[in-house]
Design an enzyme around this catalytic site. Structure first.
Site, mmCIF file in Angstrom:
data_model
loop_
_atom_site.group_PDB
_atom_site.id
_atom_site.type_symbol
_atom_site.label_atom_id
_atom_site.label_comp_id
_atom_site.label_asym_id
_atom_site.label_seq_id
_atom_site.Cartn_x
_atom_site.Cartn_y
_atom_site.Cartn_z
ATOM 1 N N GLY A 5 38.262 20.763 44.852
ATOM 2 C CA GLY A 5 37.164 20.731 45.806
ATOM 3 C C GLY A 5 35.848 20.533 45.097
ATOM 4 O O GLY A 5 35.780 20.441 43.868
ATOM 5 N N GLY A 47 31.952 21.611 44.059
ATOM 6 C CA GLY A 47 31.110 22.793 43.859
ATOM 7 C C GLY A 47 31.176 23.320 42.445
ATOM 8 O O GLY A 47 31.888 22.786 41.588
ATOM 9 N N ASN A 48 30.429 24.384 42.224
ATOM 10 C CA ASN A 48 30.269 24.898 40.865
ATOM 11 C C ASN A 48 31.550 25.489 40.300
ATOM 12 O O ASN A 48 31.856 25.315 39.126
ATOM 13 C CB ASN A 48 29.172 25.959 40.840
ATOM 14 C CG ASN A 48 27.809 25.333 41.100
ATOM 15 O OD1 ASN A 48 27.518 24.241 40.625
ATOM 16 N ND2 ASN A 48 26.988 26.013 41.877
ATOM 17 N N VAL A 49 32.291 26.220 41.131
ATOM 18 C CA VAL A 49 33.511 26.848 40.623
ATOM 19 C C VAL A 49 34.524 25.773 40.243
ATOM 20 O O VAL A 49 35.128 25.811 39.163
ATOM 21 C CB VAL A 49 34.094 27.833 41.651
ATOM 22 C CG1 VAL A 49 35.455 28.332 41.187
ATOM 23 C CG2 VAL A 49 33.147 29.008 41.875
ATOM 24 N N GLU A 80 39.634 14.107 46.432
ATOM 25 C CA GLU A 80 38.672 13.446 47.311
ATOM 26 C C GLU A 80 37.498 12.861 46.558
ATOM 27 O O GLU A 80 36.998 11.798 46.866
ATOM 28 C CB GLU A 80 38.104 14.456 48.317
ATOM 29 C CG GLU A 80 38.996 14.776 49.454
ATOM 30 C CD GLU A 80 38.431 15.903 50.281
ATOM 31 O OE1 GLU A 80 39.161 16.391 51.148
ATOM 32 O OE2 GLU A 80 37.284 16.320 50.088
ATOM 33 N N ILE A 127 35.094 30.689 51.803
ATOM 34 C CA ILE A 127 34.058 31.659 52.149
ATOM 35 C C ILE A 127 34.605 33.068 51.994
ATOM 36 O O ILE A 127 33.963 33.934 51.417
ATOM 37 C CB ILE A 127 33.538 31.392 53.580
ATOM 38 C CG1 ILE A 127 32.737 30.084 53.590
ATOM 39 C CG2 ILE A 127 32.697 32.565 54.087
ATOM 40 C CD1 ILE A 127 32.273 29.633 54.959
ATOM 41 N N ASN A 142 29.796 24.361 56.300
ATOM 42 C CA ASN A 142 29.919 22.909 56.177
ATOM 43 C C ASN A 142 31.039 22.418 57.091
ATOM 44 O O ASN A 142 30.793 21.933 58.180
ATOM 45 C CB ASN A 142 30.186 22.501 54.727
ATOM 46 C CG ASN A 142 29.057 22.915 53.792
ATOM 47 O OD1 ASN A 142 27.917 23.061 54.223
ATOM 48 N ND2 ASN A 142 29.369 23.117 52.533
ATOM 49 N N GLY A 183 38.696 18.287 53.417
ATOM 50 C CA GLY A 183 40.084 17.965 53.132
ATOM 51 C C GLY A 183 40.902 19.157 52.688
ATOM 52 O O GLY A 183 42.075 19.008 52.321
ATOM 53 N N LYS A 243 25.979 37.404 48.017
ATOM 54 C CA LYS A 243 24.715 38.101 48.348
ATOM 55 C C LYS A 243 24.542 39.338 47.457
ATOM 56 O O LYS A 243 24.323 40.454 47.949
ATOM 57 C CB LYS A 243 24.686 38.491 49.829
ATOM 58 C CG LYS A 243 24.775 37.309 50.790
ATOM 59 C CD LYS A 243 23.446 36.627 50.991
ATOM 60 C CE LYS A 243 23.577 35.459 51.972
ATOM 61 N NZ LYS A 243 22.442 34.536 51.884
#
Lengths: 514, 514
Positions: free
Chosen positions: B279, B281-283, B304, B374, B394, B398, B418
């Site tokens: 996917g 993102g940062n991770v 993707e 999430i 978002n 996929g 948070k």
């Protein structure tokens, strides 16, 4: 060459034309003695068809004896899907099952699972074979498979269901066969056992282009040296009793057929529709019964199970060909099946469940998926498995394989249960098996909600208007109205403090109504 | 033949070698005038790559003018996936979007959706093209597609993403092209556009057997007479800024790589692993960065999006071939990409998203799916889309296509958000995108929970032990202990009155902790 070995009862063994295997005939009790504590057993059986009839009960007796002697004795019980009291029920009653997968519908098993006394892993049926091949569940120690006969070459003639039998036979260290002479010999030739599967990176396309395509062979292969026991049985499958088609089911069927008619008129479906998938149960049976008069056709079916009403559609010519992994018939359906086996044999294909439920094939064929449900929520999420969030009912079965990959994904249920004390349309389902991304259509006797292309708030309005029972409509609308004002956002407005409150109320008062 | 038509700015039009199409050059404002109120527009764009750069803003200006005059003006905005401020942001800011699908990550769009001012349908990315072909969303009135050039034959050279462009071009009544001379000409030849799709009952197998297989052609076909406008642009894609890899991401990556190493040692994965899906993102970026030193390989990717860290793996030789539908690079990644385009071009295949995300291909290849989330719950359900149950973040993108069909389905997240006020491991997720049937592995910086073959209660124990943050572990265990005593059943024990209570507490106090 004709088998001459004597069965346990001393009579000639039927349908065992391979002398080496005929020589392994023994009693069910002797066969059960070959199964050790802790074994993972891959058993045949799908919707009460084709399960082993005698060795499971013999194993249960053996477990009971061991238990009385203070010895531990449990097994892992893996099947195609649901079986029958003499299998699931017998083993559960003696607390003989350590882990059950991938599906069950047995009352004793269910009670043990919900009491926290049996582990149950509820899997998409298409995932089972590959998960076991991939080693995710450990080895298959024993395969216990019912067959309809053994050829002179030692090949195995499949019985009334296929399920995961090919996988169990391929992977097991030891194989126990039940040869059931009750199964009609004319089953031979009806099956299509595909030996082209592989683990990645060596997988190839599954070359089924139409529901009736055959890509395999009629028999299972199994090295005779792996077979440690052959047991001769003459026992019927579990037959299913269908409730007479009632007004509720008929109205659900009518709404569904109106919708399909509309889709044909709009040019979104051909008049021959697309291959039908139909879940098991009374509502599904009613839908199929109503399809006969709807003027579509000739249709095909690419589904898990052939029920009575599917036979009727085959007989009338509305369905030309049906593919499944099992038969699940009533006594009357069975009689009809046996009377017309020659004809049905040409038009029914029974496959391994990894193929009957294969995402690749379902998506390619573009099935019309019709499955029952426990409840749906206003935003289109569906619960197929859990009663009030905690208790397993049966399992997801193939509903996810079909819902995710079909051309149309439709879920069907009466709008209430327990004489109106439960609404099957709720603010939030207590367990999710099919997400908002996977549900096109919800149908109750009240009407049909077509959710395609709708944002969540619009889905809620439509589900309430079309599907909810009038007794619950105002309360649902009240929830939606208040959520629109007080929820932290308005994409999928929920009041989390009360989203599951209807279920809580039912648990306290046995009624979802305030 | 060389184009001689003049662009809007009066300079020769670049890369438009078809004279008929060069003659249709016009300004973005003129092109936007060809889009009527109510149009469904299929636009290019996937993770900020290959979206049209100028016509959307011109359309937004046109909408603002109409709105000031009191005239209604909205459009349906359909894309590949996320775009950029000059597309999603500009149109959302003028309330110009009636219905958005299938994915977005734009702050203004998100705010409008969560305010209940814009309809959003969040779809599996593999479902989009077929749903539109099947007519579920109505007609494609206009295709607005960025291309890297137009050949003398009128074929279109794809840009830095493919997404659903083939579908939009095939189905649209009218086509508007943006020819972006900023896109490197060397992109030509990198794409594989498959023209073998069909609607059922005419579908055929998708004959991809390895991640890098090519089954199509390098260009889009589009009848020139459908093209109503060509706009010349020279604008960069939206680049992505990655956070420096931090300790949390590194620990997630380490847990994951330890697990993969263990699976290789157990013989459940080859040393070349299986095609990686990662996917955005940062991770995900951190995981890929750590893969380089892990000693696997040579690997492939079937995913993707190509991110910076995937380029690094291609450069180092750890990954031999990568298939995707889009590039999503940082400024530095882009510079590297442009510097080494000749090499990358041989080893990257960009496909339509219905192929990059096709269940058939993902299942056949047996991908290793690694996606962010999430939150997850103790029983292994995953929420990928909704904050506190109501607000869209978002979209599912996929993740469902890959999670359901991959060899291993893994979800990754820090254990808190948070600054510790949110636990990403909760008793019950507030929205389900991936069900308990679809999640094999959950990873946080605390550890990795392998859920394969575990019944729900055992999953809960493992998720709490391995994945939960210590600040929340006792509270989760307390929930499980009390649920085991007081839930109405013990398969998936839940206390429905408080299952979502942590979310409710956060909404009231901005902290999930009691």
């Amino acid at each position: 060459m004709t088998a001459t070995a004597a069965g346990a009862a001393g009579v000639p063994a039927p349908r065992i034309d391979h002398p080496g295997l005929a020589a392994k005939l023994m009693s069910a009790d002797d066969a059960a003695r070959l199964i050790p504590h802790g074994a993972h057993i891959g058993m045949s059986g799908f919707t009460g068809a084709g399960h082993p009839k005698e060795v499971p009960a013999a194993l249960a007796r053996r477990i009971a004896v061991a238990r009385e002697a203070g010895d531990p004795f449990t097994v892992g019980l893996w099947t195609g899907a649901s079986t029958a009291p003499e299998l699931d029920g017998a083993l559960a009653a003696v607390d003989g099952v350590d882990l059950r997968m991938p599906y069950q519908s047995d009352p004793i098993t269910r009670a043990k699972i919900n009491a926290g006394q049996m582990d149950y892993v509820d899997l998409h049926l298409s995932h089972v074979a590959q998960a076991v091949w991939e080693g995710f569940f450990g080895p298959v120690d024993v395969a216990l498979v019912e067959v309809a006969g053994i050829t002179a070459d030692g090949d195995l003639i499949p019985s009334s269901s296929v399920g995961n039998n090919k996988t169990w036979l391929d992977l097991a260290d030891r194989v126990i066969l039940e040869v059931n002479s009750w199964q009609p010999p004319e089953l031979d030739g009806m099956h299509d056992i595909y030996y082209g599967t592989a683990l990645p990176p060596n997988r190839r396309p599954v070359q089924i282009l139409q529901a009736g395509d055959r890509i395999g062979v009629p028999h299972y292969h199994c090295p005779p040296e792996k077979v440690v026991a052959v047991v001769a049985t003459h026992e019927p499958d579990r037959t299913t009793t269908f409730a007479p088609v009632d007004e509720t089911s008929t109205r659900i069927a009518e709404h569904l057929i109106d919708f399909l008619t509309h889709e044909v008129e709009r040019g979104r479906l051909p008049r021959t529709l697309l291959p039908i998938q139909s879940g098991v149960g009374n509502v599904a049976n009613a839908v199929l019964a109503n399809l006969d008069a709807a003027g579509f056709g000739p249709l095909t079916a690419y589904t898990e199970v052939i029920q009575d009403s599917m036979l009727a559609l085959l007989r009338s010519g509305t369905i030309s060909t049906a593919s499944a992994t099992a038969l699940s018939l009533s006594d009357a359906g069975l009689a009809d099946f046996l009377d017309n086996l020659g004809e049905y044999r040409r038009r029914i294909v029974l496959r391994s469940q990894e193929i009957s439920n294969h995402p690749e094939v379902i998506r390619r064929l573009g099935c019309l998926a019709m499955n029952g449900m426990i409840e749906a929520d206003i935003y289109g999420n569906v619960n197929s498995t859990h009663v009030m969030g905690s208790a397993i009912q049966n399992g997801i079965g193939g509903s996810g394989d079909f819902a995710r990959n079909s051309y149309l994904s439709m879920f069907l249920s009466p709008s209430t249960a327990k004489r109106g004390a439960i609404s099957t349309i709720v603010p939030m389902v207590s367990h999710v098996d099919h997400t908002e991304h996977d549900v096109h259509v919800i149908v109750t006797e009240q009407g049909l909600a077509d959710l395609r292309g709708l944002a969540p708030r619009r889905r809620a309005a439509r589900v309430i208007e079309r599907c909810a029972h009038p007794d619950y409509r105002d309360a649902l609308q009240d929830y939606v109205d208040r959520a629109a004002r007080h929820a932290p956002a308005r994409h999928t407005p929920h009041l989390l403090d009360e989203a599951l409150g209807w279920h809580g109320r039912y648990l306290r008062t046995s009624d979802m109504r305030a």
